[in-house]
Design an enzyme around this catalytic site. Structure first.
Site, mmCIF file in Angstrom:
data_model
loop_
_atom_site.group_PDB
_atom_site.id
_atom_site.type_symbol
_atom_site.label_atom_id
_atom_site.label_comp_id
_atom_site.label_asym_id
_atom_site.label_seq_id
_atom_site.Cartn_x
_atom_site.Cartn_y
_atom_site.Cartn_z
ATOM 1 N N ASP A 1 -2.063 10.018 24.092
ATOM 2 C CA ASP A 1 -2.565 11.317 23.672
ATOM 3 C C ASP A 1 -1.467 12.360 23.826
ATOM 4 O O ASP A 1 -0.388 12.067 24.329
ATOM 5 C CB ASP A 1 -3.779 11.718 24.527
ATOM 6 C CG ASP A 1 -3.436 11.764 26.009
ATOM 7 O OD1 ASP A 1 -2.971 12.826 26.475
ATOM 8 O OD2 ASP A 1 -3.602 10.734 26.709
ATOM 9 N N ASP B 1 -1.800 15.093 25.789
ATOM 10 C CA ASP B 1 -2.226 15.926 26.901
ATOM 11 C C ASP B 1 -3.047 17.088 26.334
ATOM 12 O O ASP B 1 -3.876 16.854 25.442
ATOM 13 C CB ASP B 1 -1.015 16.387 27.722
ATOM 14 C CG ASP B 1 -1.393 16.746 29.159
ATOM 15 O OD1 ASP B 1 -2.089 15.934 29.797
ATOM 16 O OD2 ASP B 1 -1.000 17.813 29.644
#
Length: 292
Positions: A211, A213
């Site tokens: 991802d 973050d």
């Protein structure tokens, strides 16, 4: 002088075993530093000794804070590990390091605060350098294996180790990215890397991006469902990478050209007559080379 190679893989979220081992068996290892995260899977891969330890335990029972890092590294050392490959999920602070990419980390910023970070303490004090906390030789092997497996891999990056278990706030994420210049963020490579260095083990970190973050304006907060979906794909890639390591590291190895296996030379400060016998007994595997 040569010794048998034993490649130890510490698997992170989503990776609880490795495929294709000959003579595979789960082995219990007793450590004076407590119980490791789980039994250790041992065997051979293309003729090279292998060991696999699920960092969170099978079934993911240990939180990042509660992983028994000292017991894990000590247990691998007791098994005869020469090289430790850490595989872990992470968030990315760089657009170019996209979900599904791998990053071969070479630096860390340690923001953890609730973990035991050293094998040494009062009674046997040691100061070990972690200026360069990963082994370039292992990094080379991981990079070559990743590229051969068709993985989009980035060589070099700074890993921000946070305590967790919560993910970052937007403000924290922006500081780590814009002010501190970090590349990825995770919760488990510290104190693991420091302990591996104290145990004189070559260590490489493979961060699997799941991802962005929470800094990215187009991706919002970390989404657990998306992370899990990416983890499944990353796990398959990681297994392919691991299968390529034996051919690149070989069944025998000589001394590490970067000195990882001699990290305790001149590190122990406590005078021999002042050392704690109980602590020395616990250090028999980690520091036996220099303690005699």
């Amino acid at each position: 002088m040569t010794q048998d190679t034993l490649i130890a893989v510490i698997g992170g979220s989503g990776i609880y075993d490795i495929d294709g081992l000959d003579d595979a068996s789960w082995t219990s290892v007793t450590s004076p530093w407590g119980a490791p995260s789980d039994q250790i899977l041992t065997g051979r891969l293309n003729g090279v000794k292998m060991a696999f330890l699920p960092r969170h335990g099978r079934g993911h029972v240990h939180s990042p804070t509660d992983v028994p890092y000292r017991a894990n590294i000590d247990a691998l050392k007791r098994l005869g590990a020469t090289d430790v490959i850490s595989v872990s999920a992470c968030g990315s602070f760089r657009e170019a390091m996209a979900p599904g990419d791998f990053v071969i980390v070479d630096q860390f910023i340690d923001r953890t605060f609730a973990r035991d970070k050293s094998f040494f303490s009062s009674g046997c004090v040691a100061h070990v350098s972690v200026a360069h906390p990963t082994c370039p030789r292992l990094g080379d092997a991981c990079e070559a294996a990743a590229r051969a497996a068709g993985i989009n891999v980035h060589r070099g990056g700074t890993y921000l180790a946070m305590e967790g278990p919560q993910f970052s706030s937007v403000a924290e994420s922006k500081i780590y990215r814009e002010v501190w210049g970090c590349d990825v963020i995770g919760m488990t490579n510290m104190p693991e890397a420091k302990l591996a260095r104290e145990a004189e083990l070559c260590y490489a970190s493979i961060a699997m991006v799941t991802d962005y973050d929470s800094w990215h304006p187009d991706h919002g907060a970390v989404d657990i469902a998306e992370i899990i979906a990416t983890l499944h794909g990353n796990s398959d890639k990681a297994r392919s990478l691991v299968k390529g390591l034996p051919a690149r590291l070989g069944a025998e190895r000589t001394a590490c050209p970067h000195g990882c296996d001699r990290a305790l030379d001149n590190a122990i400060m406590t005078a021999p007559d002042k050392r704690d016998p109980e602590l020395l007994a616990k250090l028999d595997a980690v520091a036996g080379r220099v303690l005699g």
